[in-house]
Design an enzyme around this catalytic site. Structure first.
Site, mmCIF file in Angstrom:
data_model
loop_
_atom_site.group_PDB
_atom_site.id
_atom_site.type_symbol
_atom_site.label_atom_id
_atom_site.label_comp_id
_atom_site.label_asym_id
_atom_site.label_seq_id
_atom_site.Cartn_x
_atom_site.Cartn_y
_atom_site.Cartn_z
ATOM 1 N N ARG A 172 35.996 36.374 47.681
ATOM 2 C CA ARG A 172 35.914 37.282 46.526
ATOM 3 C C ARG A 172 35.356 36.597 45.286
ATOM 4 O O ARG A 172 34.773 37.252 44.415
ATOM 5 C CB ARG A 172 37.259 37.958 46.254
ATOM 6 C CG ARG A 172 38.428 37.019 46.100
ATOM 7 C CD ARG A 172 39.752 37.798 46.163
ATOM 8 N NE ARG A 172 40.877 36.904 46.326
ATOM 9 C CZ ARG A 172 41.921 36.849 45.502
ATOM 10 N NH1 ARG A 172 41.973 37.627 44.446
ATOM 11 N NH2 ARG A 172 42.904 36.021 45.737
ATOM 12 N N SER A 197 41.945 40.838 40.580
ATOM 13 C CA SER A 197 42.140 40.715 42.032
ATOM 14 C C SER A 197 40.820 40.671 42.769
ATOM 15 O O SER A 197 40.662 39.942 43.732
ATOM 16 C CB SER A 197 42.933 41.911 42.577
ATOM 17 O OG SER A 197 44.287 41.761 42.317
ATOM 18 N N GLU A 201 40.188 55.812 42.565
ATOM 19 C CA GLU A 201 39.139 55.335 43.482
ATOM 20 C C GLU A 201 38.118 56.421 43.810
ATOM 21 O O GLU A 201 36.929 56.136 43.990
ATOM 22 C CB GLU A 201 39.770 54.819 44.782
ATOM 23 C CG GLU A 201 40.656 53.599 44.590
ATOM 24 C CD GLU A 201 42.054 53.947 44.115
ATOM 25 O OE1 GLU A 201 42.438 55.145 44.141
ATOM 26 O OE2 GLU A 201 42.793 53.020 43.698
ATOM 27 N N PHE A 240 41.651 51.328 49.710
ATOM 28 C CA PHE A 240 41.457 52.434 48.753
ATOM 29 C C PHE A 240 39.999 52.894 48.694
ATOM 30 O O PHE A 240 39.721 54.060 48.448
ATOM 31 C CB PHE A 240 41.916 52.006 47.367
ATOM 32 C CG PHE A 240 43.324 51.469 47.339
ATOM 33 C CD1 PHE A 240 44.346 52.152 47.983
ATOM 34 C CD2 PHE A 240 43.627 50.287 46.695
ATOM 35 C CE1 PHE A 240 45.641 51.667 47.972
ATOM 36 C CE2 PHE A 240 44.920 49.791 46.677
ATOM 37 C CZ PHE A 240 45.932 50.476 47.317
ATOM 38 N N HIS A 252 40.352 42.434 49.703
ATOM 39 C CA HIS A 252 41.640 42.319 50.396
ATOM 40 C C HIS A 252 41.594 43.011 51.763
ATOM 41 O O HIS A 252 42.566 43.619 52.203
ATOM 42 C CB HIS A 252 42.770 42.890 49.546
ATOM 43 C CG HIS A 252 43.108 42.049 48.346
ATOM 44 N ND1 HIS A 252 42.155 41.420 47.583
ATOM 45 C CD2 HIS A 252 44.297 41.724 47.783
ATOM 46 C CE1 HIS A 252 42.742 40.758 46.604
ATOM 47 N NE2 HIS A 252 44.045 40.910 46.699
ATOM 48 N N ASP A 295 51.910 42.152 51.891
ATOM 49 C CA ASP A 295 51.895 43.541 51.430
ATOM 50 C C ASP A 295 52.072 44.531 52.580
ATOM 51 O O ASP A 295 52.439 45.685 52.367
ATOM 52 C CB ASP A 295 50.592 43.851 50.687
ATOM 53 C CG ASP A 295 50.640 43.398 49.227
ATOM 54 O OD1 ASP A 295 51.742 43.067 48.748
ATOM 55 O OD2 ASP A 295 49.583 43.365 48.581
ATOM 56 N N ARG A 339 41.360 38.531 51.002
ATOM 57 C CA ARG A 339 42.036 38.033 49.819
ATOM 58 C C ARG A 339 42.161 36.508 49.810
ATOM 59 O O ARG A 339 41.981 35.853 48.798
ATOM 60 C CB ARG A 339 43.446 38.628 49.774
ATOM 61 C CG ARG A 339 44.323 38.099 48.668
ATOM 62 C CD ARG A 339 45.704 38.743 48.737
ATOM 63 N NE ARG A 339 46.497 38.441 47.565
ATOM 64 C CZ ARG A 339 47.282 37.380 47.450
ATOM 65 N NH1 ARG A 339 47.372 36.510 48.450
ATOM 66 N NH2 ARG A 339 47.976 37.171 46.363
#
Lengths: 323, 277
Positions: A18, A45, A66, A91, A117, A125, A175
């Site tokens: 990322r 993030s 989103e 999302f 992610h 999560d 991530r």
């Protein structure tokens, strides 16, 4: 192919994919004043904080929207801008698929969006946040380019290259830090799969962080005198049918490896090509049609079978099926 | 394009557009009749008076933008674009047929259509992005967007409304075709929208409520909306679904069907009668 020194080591260097995305966007922002960024409450993030700091007037926070982010990005593109949008893959494209389909793809808008992610390696999560279906739901859309780079450097290159494309581009990454496989000098071209290691007995076709696992698997297989060809299939659409079919014809067996459901994912895309052009026995390493769960990323990769050792097992199985 | 200011002329144009809609829907054999007829006055006001546009140069960089978010009423958009000169009127008879530029829901095959719409809620979301993009580039172009009333039962529409108010998009006017009807019946029975004006005010819009079939009110409201500062405008346009054809007015059954030859003939006779009166 110029690979990183420790690309096949048990202890590779690690870095974030990322950050490659975020760094490239800052670079693009400096060079092109029509580049704008949209974020849905996950700015840092998905590493869009650098652009936000440098170009606040071209940074658009949508809040937790989103769907609106996707359709509004089409409007931004239609006004003459080049939007990069970022949030988690569950999302977007997960929640924003209809907006992606109609506003962005059918509208042929030059929108570049990331699915951050992605994969089971998002870890604790749990299943709600582990995008394991995003490749399946994007690669079925006409005119959309779908990219799953393998490491930090390649994500940077993919993002820079996406800017130059004409239509919409999806870039997927995870991530966690992942093994450094490529270098600044490694060749990268959208639509061109790269042979990272040549071999004659089996083709291991991988994307994302499974490219490292594939390289490591190939090294383990040498002990059994199995010569594996390893292909980094970073562009899932448009897929490099020529390279894949040629390799399959040469080795006569294929194992695909991805951090994604095996149903409809990169491996399925490879199977669609090979069924027509060079049918050979295939095995598919990835999520085997189940949801994930909470756990440390490494534990989950182990439990759900997306490691070098799992690729080795699949290779042995597919080689047995050759004759 | 030169503005038509004479109200009588605008009303006559709206009537001719209604006739075109009936003819093209009879020929197509399917399509959305009610909303198309109901919004003919608004569309006429936009394309013959309000919008800055050039039918000979659809991509003119200084144009105002119009997005039809309730894309299913494509017939009224196509009939209006043809009459404004974007493409020859004979194309209207190809609506919904194989190979046509006039798809069942608007897309960019058709000159003058900005963006593909038809999945409800997306057009208004496109429009807020467009308006924000123009502001970022310090451009003066204005954005008008039409939404259906039933359409804004979609959550996406409210995301877009929030965005428009948050970024003070005073270069945006959303026109709501408020005919109180959707496929399953009265909007207030299906999923109540009222008090809609209050909701939009609470969401940060400047709200103007009008009779959407009164040309004077439509033109005035749309022109006034351009002058509102630091807020987007919501024109709550009360319309009659099926307006102009007595048998079809205020009947949800006419939302998504096309007239047959006989029904079409009768409707055209009625519309032509209005023209003469």
């Amino acid at each position: 192919m110029a690979l990183a020194k420790k690309a096949t080591s048990k202890d590779p260097d690690m870095d974030y994919m990322r950050s490659g995305w975020g760094d490239a966007i800052v670079e693009l922002g400096k060079k092109h004043k029509e580049v704008v960024v949209m974020s849905a409450d996950l700015t840092d993030s998905v590493k869009l904080g650098g652009f936000k700091k440098e170009f606040p007037e071209r940074f658009i926070e949508t809040g937790i929207q989103e769907q609106n982010m996707m359709s509004a990005s089409a409007g931004l593109a239609h006004s003459g801008l080049t939007p990069f949008t970022g949030t988690y893959a569950v999302f977007s494209p997960g929640r924003s698929w209809d907006q992606l389909r109609v506003s962005v793809c059918y509208g042929k808008q030059h929108v570049i969006f990331c699915g951050g992610h992605a994969g089971i390696s998002v870890g604790p999560d749990g299943a709600t946040h582990q995008a394991l279906e995003d490749i399946a739901i994007t690669r079925c859309l006409p005119d959309l380019t779908v990219l799953a780079p393998c490491d930090h450097e390649e994500t940077y290159k993919a993002t820079m290259a996406a800017y130059k494309e004409k239509g919409p581009v999806y870039i997927r990454f995870g991530r966690e830090k992942v093994p450094v496989v490529t270098t600044k000098n490694s060749v990268y071209k959208i639509g061109k799969a790269e042979i990272f290691k040549t071999g004659t007995d089996v083709s291991i076709i991988a994307c994302g962080q499974l490219v490292y696992e594939a390289l490591y698997a190939a090294k383990l297989l040498e002990k059994d005198n199995i010569k594996a060809e390893v292909i980094n299939n970073h562009t899932i659409k448009p897929i490099d049918a020529a390279t894949l079919a040629k390799s399959a014809a040469k080795t006569g067996a294929v194992v695909t490896a991805e951090e994604h459901q095996v149903l409809g994912g990169m491996g399925s895309a490879v199977a669609e090509v090979l069924a027509k052009e060079s049918p050979v026995p295939m095995e598919f390493v990835g999520m085997q049609d189940s949801f994930g769960e909470s756990g440390e990323p490494a534990e989950l990769m182990d439990k759900y079978g997306m490691r070098a050792i799992d690729i080795v097992k699949a290779v042995k199985k597919v080689i047995r099926r050759k004759n | 394009m030169e503005k038509v200011c004479n109200l009588g002329k605008l009303e006559k144009t709206a009537n001719l557009i209604r006739q075109d809609i009936v003819k093209m829907l009879v020929e197509a054999g399917s399509g959305h009749t009610g909303g198309s007829l109901g919004t003919a006055d608004i569309m006429t006001a936009l394309y013959f008076n309000v919008l800055k546009h050039d039918p000979k140069k659809p991509a003119w960089k200084d144009r105002d933008y119009f997005v039809l978010s309730n894309g299913h009423i494509a017939p009224v958009l196509f009939a209006t674009l043809a009459r404004a000169g974007y493409f020859p009127s004979k194309e209207l008879m190809t609506l919904r047929k194989l190979g046509t530029i006039l798809q069942g829901h608007p897309n960019t095959y058709c000159p003058g259509v900005e963006l593909p719409t038809g999945s409800l809620g997306q057009g208004v979301s496109n429009a807020v992005g467009l308006a924000k993009g123009l502001k970022i580039q310090d451009k003066d172009n204005y954005v008008f967007c039409m939404v259906g009333d039933g359409e804004i039962e979609e959550g996406l529409a409210w995301e877009a409304f929030m965005f428009a108010a948050h970024f003070e998009l005073d270069n945006l006017t959303v026109i709501c075709d408020r005919n109180f009807l959707q496929i399953d019946g009265d909007t207030e029975d299906v999923m109540a929208l009222e008090p809609l004006a209050d909701k939009m005010k609470a969401f940060g819009f400047h709200v103007i409520e009008i009779d959407g079939n009164n040309m004077h009110e439509v033109v005035e409201a749309l022109e006034r909306s351009r002058k509102i500062h630091s807020k987007p405008t919501f024109v709550l346009a009360n319309t009659v679904m099926g307006k102009g054809v007595c048998d079809w007015e205020n009947d949800a059954a006419w939302h998504g069907i096309a007239p047959d030859q006989e029904q079409g003939k009768k409707a055209l006779k009625e519309l032509m009668g209005r023209e003469r009166s």
